[in-house]
Design a protein around this motif. Sequence first.
Motif, PDB file in Angstrom:
ATOM      1  N   VAL A  23      -4.919  -7.392  -7.905  1.00  0.00           N
ATOM      2  CA  VAL A  23      -5.253  -8.423  -8.888  1.00  0.00           C
ATOM      3  C   VAL A  23      -3.965  -9.069  -9.387  1.00  0.00           C
ATOM      4  O   VAL A  23      -3.097  -8.389  -9.964  1.00  0.00           O
ATOM      5  CB  VAL A  23      -6.044  -7.832 -10.077  1.00  0.00           C
ATOM      6  CG1 VAL A  23      -6.457  -8.934 -11.037  1.00  0.00           C
ATOM      7  CG2 VAL A  23      -7.266  -7.075  -9.584  1.00  0.00           C
ATOM      8  N   ASN A  24      -3.846 -10.370  -9.164  1.00  0.00           N
ATOM      9  CA  ASN A  24      -2.710 -11.129  -9.694  1.00  0.00           C
ATOM     10  C   ASN A  24      -2.972 -11.461 -11.153  1.00  0.00           C
ATOM     11  O   ASN A  24      -4.112 -11.682 -11.547  1.00  0.00           O
ATOM     12  CB  ASN A  24      -2.516 -12.432  -8.904  1.00  0.00           C
ATOM     13  CG  ASN A  24      -2.019 -12.179  -7.497  1.00  0.00           C
ATOM     14  OD1 ASN A  24      -1.325 -11.201  -7.231  1.00  0.00           O
ATOM     15  ND2 ASN A  24      -2.388 -13.056  -6.588  1.00  0.00           N
ATOM     16  N   GLY A  25      -1.908 -11.483 -11.967  1.00  0.00           N
ATOM     17  CA  GLY A  25      -2.047 -11.811 -13.386  1.00  0.00           C
ATOM     18  C   GLY A  25      -2.552 -10.645 -14.208  1.00  0.00           C
ATOM     19  O   GLY A  25      -3.122 -10.843 -15.280  1.00  0.00           O
ATOM     20  N   CYS A  26      -2.357  -9.431 -13.716  1.00  0.00           N
ATOM     21  CA  CYS A  26      -2.844  -8.232 -14.394  1.00  0.00           C
ATOM     22  C   CYS A  26      -1.812  -7.117 -14.207  1.00  0.00           C
ATOM     23  O   CYS A  26      -1.223  -6.985 -13.131  1.00  0.00           O
ATOM     24  CB  CYS A  26      -4.188  -7.830 -13.780  1.00  0.00           C
ATOM     25  SG  CYS A  26      -4.905  -6.319 -14.445  1.00  0.00           S
ATOM     26  N   ARG A  27      -1.597  -6.311 -15.229  1.00  0.00           N
ATOM     27  CA  ARG A  27      -0.663  -5.173 -15.116  1.00  0.00           C
ATOM     28  C   ARG A  27      -1.424  -3.849 -15.087  1.00  0.00           C
ATOM     29  O   ARG A  27      -1.133  -2.991 -14.290  1.00  0.00           O
ATOM     30  CB  ARG A  27       0.330  -5.180 -16.278  1.00  0.00           C
ATOM     31  CG  ARG A  27       1.226  -6.374 -16.341  1.00  0.00           C
ATOM     32  CD  ARG A  27       2.337  -6.348 -15.341  1.00  0.00           C
ATOM     33  NE  ARG A  27       3.259  -5.259 -15.649  1.00  0.00           N
ATOM     34  CZ  ARG A  27       4.046  -4.703 -14.747  1.00  0.00           C
ATOM     35  NH1 ARG A  27       4.036  -5.113 -13.521  1.00  0.00           N
ATOM     36  NH2 ARG A  27       4.832  -3.716 -15.073  1.00  0.00           N
ATOM     37  N   PHE A  44       1.845  -2.961  -9.702  1.00  0.00           N
ATOM     38  CA  PHE A  44       2.241  -2.937  -8.297  1.00  0.00           C
ATOM     39  C   PHE A  44       3.514  -3.746  -8.100  1.00  0.00           C
ATOM     40  O   PHE A  44       4.480  -3.279  -7.543  1.00  0.00           O
ATOM     41  CB  PHE A  44       1.083  -3.465  -7.456  1.00  0.00           C
ATOM     42  CG  PHE A  44       1.376  -3.655  -6.011  1.00  0.00           C
ATOM     43  CD1 PHE A  44       1.821  -2.604  -5.237  1.00  0.00           C
ATOM     44  CD2 PHE A  44       1.211  -4.883  -5.411  1.00  0.00           C
ATOM     45  CE1 PHE A  44       2.087  -2.775  -3.884  1.00  0.00           C
ATOM     46  CE2 PHE A  44       1.460  -5.065  -4.061  1.00  0.00           C
ATOM     47  CZ  PHE A  44       1.902  -4.007  -3.305  1.00  0.00           C
ATOM     48  N   ARG A  45       3.502  -4.975  -8.551  1.00  0.00           N
ATOM     49  CA  ARG A  45       4.661  -5.864  -8.534  1.00  0.00           C
ATOM     50  C   ARG A  45       4.637  -6.674  -9.822  1.00  0.00           C
ATOM     51  O   ARG A  45       3.813  -6.432 -10.680  1.00  0.00           O
ATOM     52  CB  ARG A  45       4.584  -6.818  -7.334  1.00  0.00           C
ATOM     53  CG  ARG A  45       4.901  -6.166  -6.028  1.00  0.00           C
ATOM     54  CD  ARG A  45       5.086  -7.228  -4.950  1.00  0.00           C
ATOM     55  NE  ARG A  45       4.618  -6.671  -3.698  1.00  0.00           N
ATOM     56  CZ  ARG A  45       4.032  -7.339  -2.757  1.00  0.00           C
ATOM     57  NH1 ARG A  45       3.812  -8.620  -2.904  1.00  0.00           N
ATOM     58  NH2 ARG A  45       3.648  -6.758  -1.661  1.00  0.00           N
ATOM     59  N   ASP A  46       5.508  -7.648  -9.914  1.00  0.00           N
ATOM     60  CA  ASP A  46       5.533  -8.495 -11.102  1.00  0.00           C
ATOM     61  C   ASP A  46       4.157  -9.084 -11.375  1.00  0.00           C
ATOM     62  O   ASP A  46       3.611  -9.809 -10.547  1.00  0.00           O
ATOM     63  CB  ASP A  46       6.538  -9.650 -10.928  1.00  0.00           C
ATOM     64  CG  ASP A  46       7.949  -9.156 -10.724  1.00  0.00           C
ATOM     65  OD1 ASP A  46       8.261  -8.066 -11.223  1.00  0.00           O
ATOM     66  OD2 ASP A  46       8.728  -9.858 -10.044  1.00  0.00           O
ATOM     67  N   ASP A  47       3.589  -8.717 -12.504  1.00  0.00           N
ATOM     68  CA  ASP A  47       2.317  -9.279 -12.954  1.00  0.00           C
ATOM     69  C   ASP A  47       1.185  -9.102 -11.928  1.00  0.00           C
ATOM     70  O   ASP A  47       0.323  -9.951 -11.803  1.00  0.00           O
ATOM     71  CB  ASP A  47       2.494 -10.769 -13.305  1.00  0.00           C
ATOM     72  CG  ASP A  47       1.464 -11.227 -14.319  1.00  0.00           C
ATOM     73  OD1 ASP A  47       1.023 -10.392 -15.138  1.00  0.00           O
ATOM     74  OD2 ASP A  47       1.093 -12.415 -14.278  1.00  0.00           O
ATOM     75  N   GLY A  51      -5.241  -0.959  -7.013  1.00  0.00           N
ATOM     76  CA  GLY A  51      -5.976   0.300  -7.053  1.00  0.00           C
ATOM     77  C   GLY A  51      -6.631   0.551  -5.706  1.00  0.00           C
ATOM     78  O   GLY A  51      -6.899  -0.384  -4.951  1.00  0.00           O
ATOM     79  N   VAL A  52      -6.857   1.823  -5.393  1.00  0.00           N
ATOM     80  CA  VAL A  52      -7.485   2.200  -4.131  1.00  0.00           C
ATOM     81  C   VAL A  52      -8.814   2.876  -4.437  1.00  0.00           C
ATOM     82  O   VAL A  52      -8.892   3.743  -5.312  1.00  0.00           O
ATOM     83  CB  VAL A  52      -6.571   3.144  -3.314  1.00  0.00           C
ATOM     84  CG1 VAL A  52      -7.261   3.588  -2.038  1.00  0.00           C
ATOM     85  CG2 VAL A  52      -5.247   2.456  -2.998  1.00  0.00           C
ATOM     86  N   ALA A  53      -9.851   2.481  -3.700  1.00  0.00           N
ATOM     87  CA  ALA A  53     -11.195   3.025  -3.910  1.00  0.00           C
ATOM     88  C   ALA A  53     -11.751   3.538  -2.590  1.00  0.00           C
ATOM     89  O   ALA A  53     -11.401   3.044  -1.523  1.00  0.00           O
ATOM     90  CB  ALA A  53     -12.115   1.940  -4.464  1.00  0.00           C
TER      91      ALA A  53
END
Length: 131
Positions: A23-27, A44-47, A51-53
């Motif tokens: 998800v981009n834009g999420c920490r 994961f990276r900047d912003d 998650g693994v399911a």
Amino acid sequence: MNSHDIFVTPDVLPAGGRLTVIVNGCRYGTASSDAFGTIRLEPFRDDTARGVATVDRDARRGRYDVTVRCDGRTLTRRGAFTVLGGVNGGIGGSRTTGATPTDVAIGGGLVGAAVIGGGALWLRRRHEKRV
């Protein structure tokens, strides 16, 4: 952040398979689906969070949505991935648990043949000793 910022890979997998939600834009946050329940999203990276399911082994075939909760917002990516069904194996790619009627018939036939063959051999040897 909008629903196009939710990425699922692979987008097609069997029941019991593993997938990654990015998800981009999420920490930090959570991602959920009817196919795998709720997972935690970690930085994961900047912003960007990831998650693994693991998809439930009894998940039905079809397309599934993923709902992300992050920073007080909730977004849903409709039809984010497709479950094809379980991993197929065995004769004809059947997916069953336990012995099928065919397995029982084959096993019963083999046991019957072994009993008849063993009995014939025993009678033959017994007859040879008398001569």
